[in-house]
Design a protein around this motif. Structure first.
Motif, PDB file in Angstrom:
ATOM      1  N   ASP A 165      42.782  37.147  45.527  1.00  0.00           N
ATOM      2  CA  ASP A 165      42.689  38.060  44.644  1.00  0.00           C
ATOM      3  C   ASP A 165      43.573  38.063  43.560  1.00  0.00           C
ATOM      4  N   ALA A 177      42.682  37.167  39.572  1.00  0.00           N
ATOM      5  CA  ALA A 177      43.080  38.292  38.422  1.00  0.00           C
ATOM      6  C   ALA A 177      43.754  37.437  37.626  1.00  0.00           C
ATOM      7  N   THR A 202      45.378  43.220  40.076  1.00  0.00           N
ATOM      8  CA  THR A 202      44.487  43.870  40.951  1.00  0.00           C
ATOM      9  C   THR A 202      45.054  45.250  41.769  1.00  0.00           C
ATOM     10  N   HIS A 204      39.484  47.840  39.426  1.00  0.00           N
ATOM     11  CA  HIS A 204      39.550  46.512  39.288  1.00  0.00           C
ATOM     12  C   HIS A 204      38.847  46.065  38.185  1.00  0.00           C
TER      13      HIS A 204
END
Length: 471
Positions: free
Chosen positions: A136, A140, A201, A228
């Protein structure tokens, strides 16, 4: 008391949430909540889509790098310019060189198309996978740097704006929102909206085992929702999307309330927003568009339900580092031999460039280039109590901090004046917060794990009355 981090398994997440209720008297509510949680799914990313997005980005990188080299070659090829006149400014003139560059582009295009076809075939085989924090975070950062490009190219790696619960559940449909309202701890209509900063995130709200959003929500009986979003888009574009996203939340909650037969179960919606870094600018932008373009971004009057707005280290007057980047772009672009190289410096997203001066409206960036502050006034929302929290490296009594003004004292990324929205030469651009606090011996990211910041936010939110009551 601050809430400590734990693993993100369903069991641990449920135990954190159940700590907000009396288990002896609310077992039925807990059972209902748990059954609803199991109905939802964790966000799942397609491995095939991610690999396809990465392959497309790789071929795009080869293409852009080849274009850069060819452009630099063309500027230095004075002999070819005199013999061959039929190519553009950034194209080589010599036929042999043209064939070489053309071949590179052709092969790269074939490889990219082939990989795309292969991944599309293997998508059912590769399947989905629950993302890790590391994955993630990588996606990001990629979105923060080139997210506008990913969005324009419809690359699968582009992040779409979405709400997540504290357990990580994705609220991407109306049905899932209705499930949220049915949970016992969400029926009071008190929502704490957490908006992260650039390249971050929802995971980044956990710092040093602390999550301000979870801790504040448990103490004050809010339901925390974490946004998000693609931080590479223009801040004003994200602001409009956020306004629409909150509007959908308000509309969904209104539908839920209309279904309640008992008037005793009908609680008004109450919103509080806590935003870090770029998130503060995105939130301000959302409030601005909700206030000025109500028919499109505030059809459910969500702005009237916001009681408090808190920004943590938000660059309301911009970030010095990004302004330095704009100056380098201008210098490199001024000379014909260095202008192609300036492309490298410009490989950063619209969201990052907006941070240079803190742009929150379309008018702030549209039609403007170069290192100049072209912002229009965007005051804080009128009926909302607002708190600004800044961080400063070093002790309050240090000689360096005593000598430096708040336009120079910094948390490593954002100056004290910028984080507090003051000190601009144009008074119309300065912001007037109801309260402000500066935390010393702290850095930009450290605010997310700061006990002083938590105490300041808790005290501020405890004094929150009904929306607009402070006027």
């Amino acid at each position: 008391m601050l809430t400590k981090d734990s693993t993100t398994t369903d069991d641990d997440s449920s135990s954190r949430k159940s700590g907000r209720r009396d288990s002896s008297s609310c077992s039925s509510s807990a059972d209902m909540d748990e059954s609803l949680r199991t109905m939802r799914r964790m966000e799942r990313r397609s491995v095939a889509n991610d690999l396809e997005g990465l392959s497309r980005l790789s071929t795009d990188a080869v293409k852009l790098t080849t274009q850069l080299v060819e452009a630099q070659h063309s500027r230095l090829d004075w002999f070819g310019k005199r013999l061959f006149k039929d190519r553009g400014e950034d194209k080589v003139r010599g036929p042999i060189s043209a064939i070489v560059y053309g071949s590179i582009h052709a092969v790269n295009g074939v490889v990219g198309a082939g990989l795309g076809l292969a991944f599309s075939v293997f998508k059912p085989v590769l399947g989905d996978a629950t993302p890790s924090k590391r994955k993630d975070a990588a996606i990001a950062v990629l979105n923060g740097v080139v997210g506008d490009y990913l969005e324009a190219e419809k690359n699968p790696l582009a992040i779409s704006m979405q709400w997540r619960t504290s357990e990580g559940y994705l609220l991407d449909t109306d049905d899932k929102l209705q499930e949220l309202w049915q949970e016992s701890d969400s029926q009071n209509g008190r929502l704490l909206l957490l908006i992260h900063g650039s390249c971050n995130t929802p995971h980044d709200w956990w710092q040093e085992g602390i999550n301000h959003g979870v801790a504040l929500a448990e103490t004050l009986d809010y339901t925390p929702l974490f946004l998000h979003y693609n931080t590479g888009l223009h801040i004003s574009d994200n602001g409009k999307q956020l306004a629409s996203a909150i509007d959908r939340l308000a509309g969904s909650y209104r539908q839920h309330q209309q279904k309640q037969q008992s008037s005793s179960n009908k609680n008004p919606l109450s919103l509080a927003i806590v935003a870090h870094s770029m998130g503060g600018l995105v939130s301000r932008s959302a409030c601005y568009y909700a206030e000025h373009e109500t028919e499109e971004y505030n059809t459910n009057q969500w702005l009237d339900q916001v009681g408090s707005f808190i920004t943590l280290g938000s660059p309301h007057h911009g970030a010095i580092l990004e302004r330095g980047g704009k100056l380098v772009d201008a210098v490199l672009g001024a000379h014909p031999y260095t202008e192609p190289i300036s492309w490298l410096g410009k490989i950063r997203s619209k969201g990052v460039t907006d941070l240079g001066y803190g742009n929150v409206r379309d008018e702030d960036w549209y039609g403007h280039t170069g290192p100049t502050d072209n912002r229009k006034p965007a005051p804080l929302p009128k009926l909302v109590r607002c708190l600004a929290i800044a961080a400063v490296l070093g002790d309050v009594n240090s000689s360096s901090n005593r000598m430096l003004g708040d336009n120079l004292r910094t948390d490593g990324l954002v100056t004290q004046a910028s984080a507090l929205g003051r000190g601009h030469s144009n008074p119309d651009l300065n912001l007037v917060f109801d309260e402000e606090i500066t935390i010393y011996n702290q850095n930009h990211i450290g605010l997310l794990g700061s006990e002083e910041a938590y105490d300041a936010m808790l005290s501020f939110l405890l004094r929150q009355g009904p929306p607009g009551s402070h006027l």
